[in-house]
Design a protein around this motif. Sequence first.
Motif, PDB file in Angstrom:
ATOM      1  N   VAL A  78     -17.191 -27.728   0.393  1.00  0.00           N
ATOM      2  CA  VAL A  78     -18.646 -27.640   0.566  1.00  0.00           C
ATOM      3  C   VAL A  78     -18.974 -26.275   1.174  1.00  0.00           C
ATOM      4  CG1 VAL A  78     -18.604 -28.743   2.864  1.00  0.00           C
ATOM      5  CG2 VAL A  78     -20.681 -28.865   1.477  1.00  0.00           C
ATOM      6  N   HIS A  79     -20.117 -25.719   0.792  1.00  0.00           N
ATOM      7  CA  HIS A  79     -20.547 -24.453   1.386  1.00  0.00           C
ATOM      8  C   HIS A  79     -20.884 -24.681   2.851  1.00  0.00           C
ATOM      9  CE1 HIS A  79     -23.104 -21.026   2.414  1.00  0.00           C
ATOM     10  NE2 HIS A  79     -22.367 -20.379   1.522  1.00  0.00           N
ATOM     11  N   GLU A  80     -20.599 -23.671   3.667  1.00  0.00           N
ATOM     12  CA  GLU A  80     -20.833 -23.781   5.107  1.00  0.00           C
ATOM     13  C   GLU A  80     -22.295 -24.100   5.443  1.00  0.00           C
ATOM     14  OE1 GLU A  80     -19.709 -20.100   6.961  1.00  0.00           O
ATOM     15  OE2 GLU A  80     -21.389 -18.995   6.085  1.00  0.00           O
ATOM     16  N   GLY A  81     -23.239 -23.713   4.581  1.00  0.00           N
ATOM     17  CA  GLY A  81     -24.657 -23.967   4.832  1.00  0.00           C
ATOM     18  C   GLY A  81     -25.064 -25.423   4.694  1.00  0.00           C
ATOM     19  N   ASP A  82     -24.242 -26.228   4.046  1.00  0.00           N
ATOM     20  CA  ASP A  82     -24.538 -27.655   3.889  1.00  0.00           C
ATOM     21  C   ASP A  82     -23.512 -28.549   4.582  1.00  0.00           C
ATOM     22  OD1 ASP A  82     -26.817 -27.202   2.376  1.00  0.00           O
ATOM     23  OD2 ASP A  82     -26.069 -28.150   0.552  1.00  0.00           O
ATOM     24  N   ALA A  83     -22.496 -27.976   5.191  1.00  0.00           N
ATOM     25  CA  ALA A  83     -21.398 -28.763   5.760  1.00  0.00           C
ATOM     26  C   ALA A  83     -21.869 -29.787   6.789  1.00  0.00           C
ATOM     27  CB  ALA A  83     -20.347 -27.842   6.369  1.00  0.00           C
ATOM     28  N   LYS A  84     -22.850 -29.419   7.594  1.00  0.00           N
ATOM     29  CA  LYS A  84     -23.330 -30.337   8.635  1.00  0.00           C
ATOM     30  C   LYS A  84     -23.846 -31.643   8.036  1.00  0.00           C
ATOM     31  CE  LYS A  84     -27.942 -28.241   8.864  1.00  0.00           C
ATOM     32  NZ  LYS A  84     -28.095 -28.428   7.458  1.00  0.00           N
ATOM     33  N   ASP A  85     -24.294 -31.606   6.795  1.00  0.00           N
ATOM     34  CA  ASP A  85     -24.866 -32.790   6.161  1.00  0.00           C
ATOM     35  C   ASP A  85     -23.828 -33.851   5.809  1.00  0.00           C
ATOM     36  OD1 ASP A  85     -27.367 -31.576   6.296  1.00  0.00           O
ATOM     37  OD2 ASP A  85     -27.204 -30.750   4.274  1.00  0.00           O
ATOM     38  N   ILE A  86     -22.558 -33.481   5.752  1.00  0.00           N
ATOM     39  CA  ILE A  86     -21.541 -34.492   5.426  1.00  0.00           C
ATOM     40  C   ILE A  86     -20.634 -34.816   6.611  1.00  0.00           C
ATOM     41  CG2 ILE A  86     -21.562 -33.994   2.957  1.00  0.00           C
ATOM     42  CD1 ILE A  86     -18.832 -32.604   3.379  1.00  0.00           C
ATOM     43  N   GLU A  87     -20.880 -34.181   7.753  1.00  0.00           N
ATOM     44  CA  GLU A  87     -20.036 -34.433   8.931  1.00  0.00           C
ATOM     45  C   GLU A  87     -20.026 -35.899   9.339  1.00  0.00           C
ATOM     46  OE1 GLU A  87     -21.264 -31.694  11.969  1.00  0.00           O
ATOM     47  OE2 GLU A  87     -20.298 -30.010  10.951  1.00  0.00           O
ATOM     48  N   LYS A  95     -14.874 -25.673   4.349  1.00  0.00           N
ATOM     49  CA  LYS A  95     -16.075 -24.878   4.101  1.00  0.00           C
ATOM     50  C   LYS A  95     -15.719 -23.640   3.281  1.00  0.00           C
ATOM     51  CE  LYS A  95     -17.516 -25.589   8.751  1.00  0.00           C
ATOM     52  NZ  LYS A  95     -18.186 -25.023   9.932  1.00  0.00           N
ATOM     53  N   VAL A  96     -16.631 -23.286   2.376  1.00  0.00           N
ATOM     54  CA  VAL A  96     -16.486 -22.059   1.596  1.00  0.00           C
ATOM     55  C   VAL A  96     -17.742 -21.213   1.758  1.00  0.00           C
ATOM     56  CG1 VAL A  96     -14.877 -22.996  -0.112  1.00  0.00           C
ATOM     57  CG2 VAL A  96     -17.350 -23.203  -0.506  1.00  0.00           C
ATOM     58  N   ILE A  97     -17.605 -19.953   1.357  1.00  0.00           N
ATOM     59  CA  ILE A  97     -18.738 -19.030   1.356  1.00  0.00           C
ATOM     60  C   ILE A  97     -18.783 -18.319   0.007  1.00  0.00           C
ATOM     61  CG2 ILE A  97     -18.730 -18.684   3.867  1.00  0.00           C
ATOM     62  CD1 ILE A  97     -17.289 -15.985   3.337  1.00  0.00           C
ATOM     63  N   ASP A  98     -19.843 -17.563  -0.204  1.00  0.00           N
ATOM     64  CA  ASP A  98     -20.032 -16.807  -1.444  1.00  0.00           C
ATOM     65  C   ASP A  98     -18.821 -15.927  -1.735  1.00  0.00           C
ATOM     66  OD1 ASP A  98     -21.855 -15.973  -3.625  1.00  0.00           O
ATOM     67  OD2 ASP A  98     -21.722 -14.021  -2.653  1.00  0.00           O
ATOM     68  N   GLU A 110     -14.812 -19.587  -8.984  1.00  0.00           N
ATOM     69  CA  GLU A 110     -15.515 -18.759  -8.003  1.00  0.00           C
ATOM     70  C   GLU A 110     -16.739 -19.478  -7.457  1.00  0.00           C
ATOM     71  OE1 GLU A 110     -17.549 -14.351  -7.457  1.00  0.00           O
ATOM     72  OE2 GLU A 110     -16.658 -14.879  -9.391  1.00  0.00           O
ATOM     73  N   VAL A 111     -16.930 -19.360  -6.146  1.00  0.00           N
ATOM     74  CA  VAL A 111     -18.086 -19.929  -5.458  1.00  0.00           C
ATOM     75  C   VAL A 111     -19.200 -18.891  -5.459  1.00  0.00           C
ATOM     76  CG1 VAL A 111     -18.963 -20.827  -3.270  1.00  0.00           C
ATOM     77  CG2 VAL A 111     -16.584 -21.307  -3.953  1.00  0.00           C
ATOM     78  N   LEU A 112     -20.363 -19.281  -5.980  1.00  0.00           N
ATOM     79  CA  LEU A 112     -21.549 -18.421  -5.968  1.00  0.00           C
ATOM     80  C   LEU A 112     -22.609 -19.103  -5.102  1.00  0.00           C
ATOM     81  CD1 LEU A 112     -21.719 -17.699  -9.806  1.00  0.00           C
ATOM     82  CD2 LEU A 112     -20.763 -16.214  -8.037  1.00  0.00           C
ATOM     83  N   HIS A 113     -22.891 -18.548  -3.945  1.00  0.00           N
ATOM     84  CA  HIS A 113     -23.898 -19.128  -3.058  1.00  0.00           C
ATOM     85  C   HIS A 113     -25.276 -18.892  -3.657  1.00  0.00           C
ATOM     86  CE1 HIS A 113     -25.993 -19.191   1.105  1.00  0.00           C
ATOM     87  NE2 HIS A 113     -25.940 -20.408   0.604  1.00  0.00           N
ATOM     88  N   THR A 114     -25.992 -19.976  -3.931  1.00  0.00           N
ATOM     89  CA  THR A 114     -27.318 -19.893  -4.556  1.00  0.00           C
ATOM     90  C   THR A 114     -28.311 -20.761  -3.781  1.00  0.00           C
ATOM     91  OG1 THR A 114     -26.634 -21.622  -6.115  1.00  0.00           O
ATOM     92  CG2 THR A 114     -26.465 -19.333  -6.872  1.00  0.00           C
ATOM     93  N   CYS A 123     -23.174 -22.541  -6.991  1.00  0.00           N
ATOM     94  CA  CYS A 123     -22.775 -22.722  -8.379  1.00  0.00           C
ATOM     95  C   CYS A 123     -21.283 -22.422  -8.419  1.00  0.00           C
ATOM     96  CB  CYS A 123     -23.525 -21.760  -9.302  1.00  0.00           C
ATOM     97  SG  CYS A 123     -25.311 -22.036  -9.355  1.00  0.00           S
ATOM     98  N   TYR A 124     -20.617 -22.979  -9.405  1.00  0.00           N
ATOM     99  CA  TYR A 124     -19.185 -22.725  -9.578  1.00  0.00           C
ATOM    100  C   TYR A 124     -18.960 -22.086 -10.933  1.00  0.00           C
ATOM    101  CZ  TYR A 124     -18.435 -25.717  -5.533  1.00  0.00           C
ATOM    102  OH  TYR A 124     -18.454 -26.251  -4.262  1.00  0.00           O
ATOM    103  N   LEU A 125     -18.276 -20.942 -10.935  1.00  0.00           N
ATOM    104  CA  LEU A 125     -17.970 -20.218 -12.158  1.00  0.00           C
ATOM    105  C   LEU A 125     -16.486 -20.366 -12.460  1.00  0.00           C
ATOM    106  CD1 LEU A 125     -18.909 -18.292 -14.421  1.00  0.00           C
ATOM    107  CD2 LEU A 125     -18.379 -16.388 -12.860  1.00  0.00           C
ATOM    108  N   ALA A 126     -16.195 -20.987 -13.605  1.00  0.00           N
ATOM    109  CA  ALA A 126     -14.819 -21.175 -14.063  1.00  0.00           C
ATOM    110  C   ALA A 126     -14.727 -20.557 -15.447  1.00  0.00           C
ATOM    111  CB  ALA A 126     -14.456 -22.652 -14.105  1.00  0.00           C
ATOM    112  N   GLU A 127     -14.039 -19.432 -15.524  1.00  0.00           N
ATOM    113  CA  GLU A 127     -13.971 -18.640 -16.756  1.00  0.00           C
ATOM    114  C   GLU A 127     -15.389 -18.376 -17.237  1.00  0.00           C
ATOM    115  OE1 GLU A 127     -11.147 -20.435 -19.499  1.00  0.00           O
ATOM    116  OE2 GLU A 127      -9.484 -19.935 -18.174  1.00  0.00           O
TER     117      GLU A 127
END
Length: 164
Positions: A78-87, A95-98, A110-114, A123-127
């Motif tokens: 989960v992105h660090e900006g939303d992690a608190k919501d699943i604690e 946690k991941v970042i852009d 690849e993690v794209l913070h949007t 968003c997640y970019l796979a190939e």
Amino acid sequence: MIFEQIEVGNMQNFSYIIGDEKSKEGAIVDAGWEPEKLVEAAKNKEIKVKYILLTHTHYDHVNSLGKLFEMTKAKIIVHEGDAKDIEDLGLPYTKVIDGDKINVGKLKIEVLHTPGHTPGSVCYLAENKLVTGDTLFVEAVGRIDLPGGDIEQMYRSLQKLKSM
């Protein structure tokens, strides 16, 4: 690359199976509904689910997270900006970042913070495949009127995707 879009639940949600054909390692993106259906789809592709990737933490994307984790023991991302919501779920997560890359076998996702729909939307970019969660829909964009929504951030996020 293995890539399958699966409609789940009654709110027109999609989850995804993404995997490396050679190693058979894979990920499930978003755990809103019908975890049994998602695990069965992965099994049919002979995928060992190593990750559960969250595009954001609204209920319709994490409703079955606990059950899916129980079934797969996969690492929750989960992105660090939303992690608190699943604690409060008491589940282990990372946690991941852009710009972070998640290695699924030889496949790099690849993690794209949007932000805009939520502070931690990604968003997640796979190939050449982009999973957009609720940042971008067919003929629409994600809502910005829910808690954490921000029209200016959404605009910047859409410009980021447009420039890719």
